[in-house]
Scaffold this motif. Sequence first.
Motif, mmCIF file in Angstrom:
data_model
loop_
_atom_site.group_PDB
_atom_site.id
_atom_site.type_symbol
_atom_site.label_atom_id
_atom_site.label_comp_id
_atom_site.label_asym_id
_atom_site.label_seq_id
_atom_site.Cartn_x
_atom_site.Cartn_y
_atom_site.Cartn_z
ATOM 1 N N ASP A 47 0.756 -1.273 0.041
ATOM 2 C CA ASP A 47 -0.084 0.047 -0.134
ATOM 3 C C ASP A 47 0.878 1.137 -0.072
ATOM 4 O O ASP A 47 0.252 2.469 -0.015
ATOM 5 C CB ASP A 47 -1.017 0.049 1.096
ATOM 6 N N GLU A 48 2.254 1.201 0.151
ATOM 7 C CA GLU A 48 2.996 2.250 0.001
ATOM 8 C C GLU A 48 3.244 2.605 -1.245
ATOM 9 O O GLU A 48 3.568 3.867 -1.748
ATOM 10 C CB GLU A 48 4.364 2.007 0.744
ATOM 11 N N VAL A 49 3.029 1.601 -2.436
ATOM 12 C CA VAL A 49 3.706 1.807 -3.636
ATOM 13 C C VAL A 49 2.484 1.634 -4.678
ATOM 14 O O VAL A 49 2.653 1.933 -5.861
ATOM 15 C CB VAL A 49 4.581 0.775 -3.922
ATOM 16 N N TYR A 50 1.449 0.950 -4.341
ATOM 17 C CA TYR A 50 0.413 0.416 -5.252
ATOM 18 C C TYR A 50 -0.969 0.502 -4.488
ATOM 19 O O TYR A 50 -1.024 -0.050 -3.801
ATOM 20 C CB TYR A 50 0.634 -0.847 -5.903
ATOM 21 N N SER A 51 -1.925 1.148 -5.328
ATOM 22 C CA SER A 51 -3.148 1.437 -4.562
ATOM 23 C C SER A 51 -4.101 0.149 -4.644
ATOM 24 O O SER A 51 -5.193 0.238 -4.042
ATOM 25 C CB SER A 51 -3.985 2.707 -5.530
ATOM 26 N N GLU A 52 -3.923 -0.637 -5.857
ATOM 27 C CA GLU A 52 -4.670 -1.874 -5.878
ATOM 28 C C GLU A 52 -4.265 -2.971 -5.103
ATOM 29 O O GLU A 52 -3.219 -3.083 -4.670
ATOM 30 C CB GLU A 52 -4.607 -2.320 -7.450
ATOM 31 N N LEU A 82 11.096 -3.812 -4.661
ATOM 32 C CA LEU A 82 11.432 -2.427 -5.121
ATOM 33 C C LEU A 82 11.212 -2.093 -6.512
ATOM 34 O O LEU A 82 10.734 -1.107 -6.798
ATOM 35 C CB LEU A 82 13.167 -2.403 -4.957
ATOM 36 N N ALA A 83 11.413 -3.132 -7.861
ATOM 37 C CA ALA A 83 11.442 -2.926 -8.793
ATOM 38 C C ALA A 83 9.663 -2.558 -9.227
ATOM 39 O O ALA A 83 9.232 -1.582 -9.750
ATOM 40 C CB ALA A 83 11.855 -3.942 -9.998
ATOM 41 N N PHE A 84 8.997 -3.424 -8.723
ATOM 42 C CA PHE A 84 7.451 -3.228 -8.940
ATOM 43 C C PHE A 84 7.175 -2.033 -8.159
ATOM 44 O O PHE A 84 6.152 -1.208 -9.157
ATOM 45 C CB PHE A 84 6.812 -4.450 -8.313
ATOM 46 N N GLY A 85 7.455 -1.834 -6.862
ATOM 47 C CA GLY A 85 7.067 -0.501 -6.384
ATOM 48 C C GLY A 85 7.381 0.732 -7.004
ATOM 49 O O GLY A 85 6.721 1.529 -7.231
ATOM 50 N N ALA A 86 8.762 0.946 -7.672
ATOM 51 C CA ALA A 86 8.982 1.989 -8.544
ATOM 52 C C ALA A 86 8.153 2.179 -9.574
ATOM 53 O O ALA A 86 7.583 3.115 -10.047
ATOM 54 C CB ALA A 86 10.468 1.887 -8.866
ATOM 55 N N ALA A 87 7.942 0.901 -10.267
ATOM 56 C CA ALA A 87 7.198 0.819 -11.663
ATOM 57 C C ALA A 87 5.789 1.501 -11.138
ATOM 58 O O ALA A 87 5.253 2.168 -12.110
ATOM 59 C CB ALA A 87 7.215 -0.196 -12.327
ATOM 60 N N ALA A 88 5.308 0.917 -10.303
ATOM 61 C CA ALA A 88 3.580 1.221 -9.908
ATOM 62 C C ALA A 88 3.598 2.491 -9.490
ATOM 63 O O ALA A 88 2.622 3.304 -9.943
ATOM 64 C CB ALA A 88 3.420 0.268 -8.812
ATOM 65 N N ILE A 112 3.811 4.492 -12.871
ATOM 66 C CA ILE A 112 2.713 4.062 -13.943
ATOM 67 C C ILE A 112 1.321 4.815 -13.335
ATOM 68 O O ILE A 112 0.549 5.347 -13.932
ATOM 69 C CB ILE A 112 2.589 2.394 -13.942
ATOM 70 N N GLU A 113 1.194 4.567 -11.925
ATOM 71 C CA GLU A 113 0.006 5.288 -11.384
ATOM 72 C C GLU A 113 -0.228 6.786 -11.459
ATOM 73 O O GLU A 113 -1.028 7.320 -11.288
ATOM 74 C CB GLU A 113 -0.199 4.868 -9.994
ATOM 75 N N ALA A 114 0.957 7.533 -11.994
ATOM 76 C CA ALA A 114 1.007 8.822 -11.816
ATOM 77 C C ALA A 114 0.781 9.271 -13.087
ATOM 78 O O ALA A 114 0.690 10.537 -13.440
ATOM 79 C CB ALA A 114 2.396 9.362 -11.381
#
Length: 177
Positions: free
Chosen positions: A36-41, A55-61, A64-66
């Motif tokens: 929930d720090e990096v992705y709203s879904e 970390l990679a997924f978090g940075a991408a998420a 992408i969400e922005a």
Amino acid sequence: MENPNIKSFSFIDNEKIISPKGTVERTLPLCQIARDEVYSEKHLSFGKLSFADKLAFGAAAVAIEATKIENPKDCAIVLLTNIGSLHRDREFMETIRQNSPSPHIFSATLPSSPIAEISIVFGLKGANKVIFADEELAKQTVELMLEECKELLFVEINIPQDSAEIEKAFARAWVYC
């Protein structure tokens, strides 16, 4: 890079998460990064990901969400990593030594496992490349791939090899068009 247009970006380290939406201070150690720090879904498998994949997924998420990726089927991905899958290789070898090889860990022994997770969740189906510890080659790859695609997600993860310094890790991502 010549002049690619940056649609979005993110940066994650032990102290903060930076995106076009602003800076969010972090309170937990980076090794405990939460979905929930990096992705709203909802993302049920986030907790099972390796630290590097998170970390990679978090940075991408965050990146992408922005923004909105216009055509996910043609969005390429370039991953720059300094550690590859070494951390997961070690974990997998330990399960072999214990005579119970873990299929879950084995699936993350490829350096491209972060790309797979990002691609699946966000439906990105363009070309992808993993570059190991060569920033100049990564920049050249991004430039070449942007000649062939309209959008590209670039993700960099940097994780100290000494596990005692894990909190010095960081990840960043850019969405280019």
